[in-house]
Scaffold this motif. Sequence first.
Motif, PDB file in Angstrom:
ATOM      1  N   LEU A 407      38.356  28.107  56.761  1.00  0.00           N
ATOM      2  CA  LEU A 407      37.981  27.257  58.941  1.00  0.00           C
ATOM      3  C   LEU A 407      38.617  28.434  59.583  1.00  0.00           C
ATOM      4  N   ALA A 408      39.745  29.164  59.056  1.00  0.00           N
ATOM      5  CA  ALA A 408      40.565  30.214  59.836  1.00  0.00           C
ATOM      6  C   ALA A 408      39.910  31.135  60.707  1.00  0.00           C
ATOM      7  N   GLY A 409      38.674  31.947  59.279  1.00  0.00           N
ATOM      8  CA  GLY A 409      37.555  33.093  59.463  1.00  0.00           C
ATOM      9  C   GLY A 409      36.903  32.691  60.219  1.00  0.00           C
ATOM     10  N   ALA A 410      36.977  31.500  60.647  1.00  0.00           N
ATOM     11  CA  ALA A 410      36.012  30.759  61.778  1.00  0.00           C
ATOM     12  C   ALA A 410      36.415  30.830  63.714  1.00  0.00           C
ATOM     13  N   VAL A 411      37.570  30.874  62.984  1.00  0.00           N
ATOM     14  CA  VAL A 411      38.553  31.164  64.312  1.00  0.00           C
ATOM     15  C   VAL A 411      38.418  32.413  65.004  1.00  0.00           C
ATOM     16  N   PRO A 412      37.535  32.096  66.404  1.00  0.00           N
ATOM     17  CA  PRO A 412      37.279  34.199  66.954  1.00  0.00           C
ATOM     18  C   PRO A 412      38.682  34.884  67.013  1.00  0.00           C
TER      19      PRO A 412
END
Length: 743
Positions: A407-412
């Motif tokens: 989820l963190a990686g998907a945040v730009p």
Amino acid sequence: MRKRPVCCACVFLMLCLCILDLAGIPVIRGNPLPREVREYIESHPSAVICGEVQRCQDTEYSLSVYLKQVFLLCQSERIPIRNIRVFLEKNAKENLKTGMVIQVGGELERVSAPRNPGEFDSQQYYACQGIYYFLKNGIIQKKGRNYSKYGQFLTELRGRIGEIQQETAGEDAGIYQAMLLGEKSGLDEEVRLQYQMAGMVHILAISGLHISVLGMGLFSLLKKLSFGNGWAGFLSLSVILQYGMLTGSSVSAMRAVCMFVLAVGARILGRSYDFLTALAVSAILLLLDTPAYLYSSSFLLSFGAVTGLGIVAPALNCLVGSERAWVKTLLSSFSVQLTTLPVLLRMYGEVSVLGIVLNLAVLPTVSVVLICGLCCVAVGFMSISAAGICLIPGKILLMLYEKLCVLAGAVPFCTWIGGAPEIWQCVVYYVLLFGGIQIALFLKEKGAYRVWRVLSRGICVAVVCVSIFILGFRQKNLISITCLDIGQGDGIVIQLPGGKTVMVDGGSSSKKKVASYQILPYLKNQGISVVDAMLISHTDLDHISGVQELLTLKEKHLTTLRIKNLLLPDWKAPEEVYYELEEQAKRCGISVLRLHQGQKLRFGDGSLEILSPETDAKGTDVNEEGIVMELRYGKFRGLFTGDIGVETEKKLLPKLDDVNFLKVGHHGSRYSTCQEFLDKIKPELAVISCSESNTYGHPSPETTARLEENGIQTECTMKSGAVTVYTDGHSMRMKTFCNEKTA
């Protein structure tokens, strides 16, 4: 500080080591061996050495053996040369045991230094282990019979624990091996990157948390079992010291063990325990033993994090004045980030923004994962199936951690790519941070009126914001062209005023993972979070392998680097790899543009003029039909020729004029850079990108001689490392990374 003289002594020691380093004395960096020994090794690389086996490690291509107390055997002399890492053949069947003395023959090679800004510093890493040379192609000539029975017991115990973890943890085995044994060879690279982006990579290492869980937990248990302070302390200390030896004695583990020894010792002796004094004692002991730790990221981050908890966190808690547990935990996490921010940026160029929040959810549960792992190992010696049951709570938590990482990686903007600050910026940051917090505390204590409390908090917030701004400040009023050393290939980064960035190619046929090890570290080091254009001259592997890897990382959300446009040559019938690259870029949300002769791209005050390929190019000859472009900024002209040969050079002659900078075509091949071409462009500086170990004979002696005869200053990445050219549109200067040469 007057009440803590040991802390003052620690700071004084650090300053002395820094001064010695600035004076050129190889205490922290460089090779501390006597000059005559170094010169002898350089002139006689084939050598025979003798040393004591520390540990063995399987690598992808060889069996690696770490030796300590090594001697270079030179006729009848035994010359001490510290420690050595020996690489034997992968299929070598040697029954080596810890403490065994062996004699090995092979090729001595200096541990390589980084070749590009931001690249991992192997020399500094191995200097912390007292290793300054590798022995390649090692052949064992003699083996002693004696060995350390206890050392071998620990080695076999470590191996057995690893096997239990493999059998019970499955895909999570690498994580448990890293957390409990400090063994990261089995840790999946993708998992490590996920945790790094989420700001949780610290839980994948032996740290003070492990020591606290093991040591204080055991100490408290023994106290409850009616053991006195003496026996409880002695037994818990013994266990922790053995655990430190078992896990390889990492910096954070040694720091935690030392502080634990002092804490328990204080209880046994009935003395008070001062947190900061214990921290200073630990630092002094480690630096006196191994001064190279002072520049080690592990040392700085471990001690920085604990300093944040011991100094910054209490100050912020006092200013906020909240008694809520979650607020105190948040401030503690924030304090660690503030204290270690300059180190993280200087070492890695980026920091996780979401880590402050995510650690609130993760840190309270990590002890559960650790205890599950310890119980699994203990039970695993008796029953593997029962050991698997012990891991269930830990595996559930690790699954949740993985979801958080994804989820963190998907945040730009989950990470801030701030670039590596200068030393002066780090000094100013810490002076402002600690000075500002002290002023805020002074104002709060000045009076009980609410206005003083509000003012003190406002000053604290302002100081933090100004400190971070100074740390991330980058002056970009020049164009810079950096030809990275990525082996046999090309990788060029152009930074233009206004924050625009253009990359030209990115690939290598001699190095693997150039995006992870060379390209991305450089971009992060420079504070580049957005690449406005990724230009591919042609689709040979040595020009696109790193780009393909970079796009794969973006697809998996393992980097926050943004790429706006992919620029490809406008070919009518390209090979399949062309379309694959195009489709991969589109999946990442990157616009794809095709370029041909006559097009011009503008980036602020700079522009790129496309000179080749022609509009009807098919792409059957990728070298000759690749993109050739000219960079224009003020009076400056830079020519980038890809892998074109003499045929295309002569075709382009009518379109060419004098240039200041030339990226030599085809890695300095003798089939490019002809005399007519040089007569037309008359460059002042030329750069050749190639590998020292290439089998093509690049750069060709004819080409380098021709460049020299024309009075052109020529730099080669295989000798100079990354080469950077700076220009303001009028004058030009050049700097090489390996020898910091400026012209």
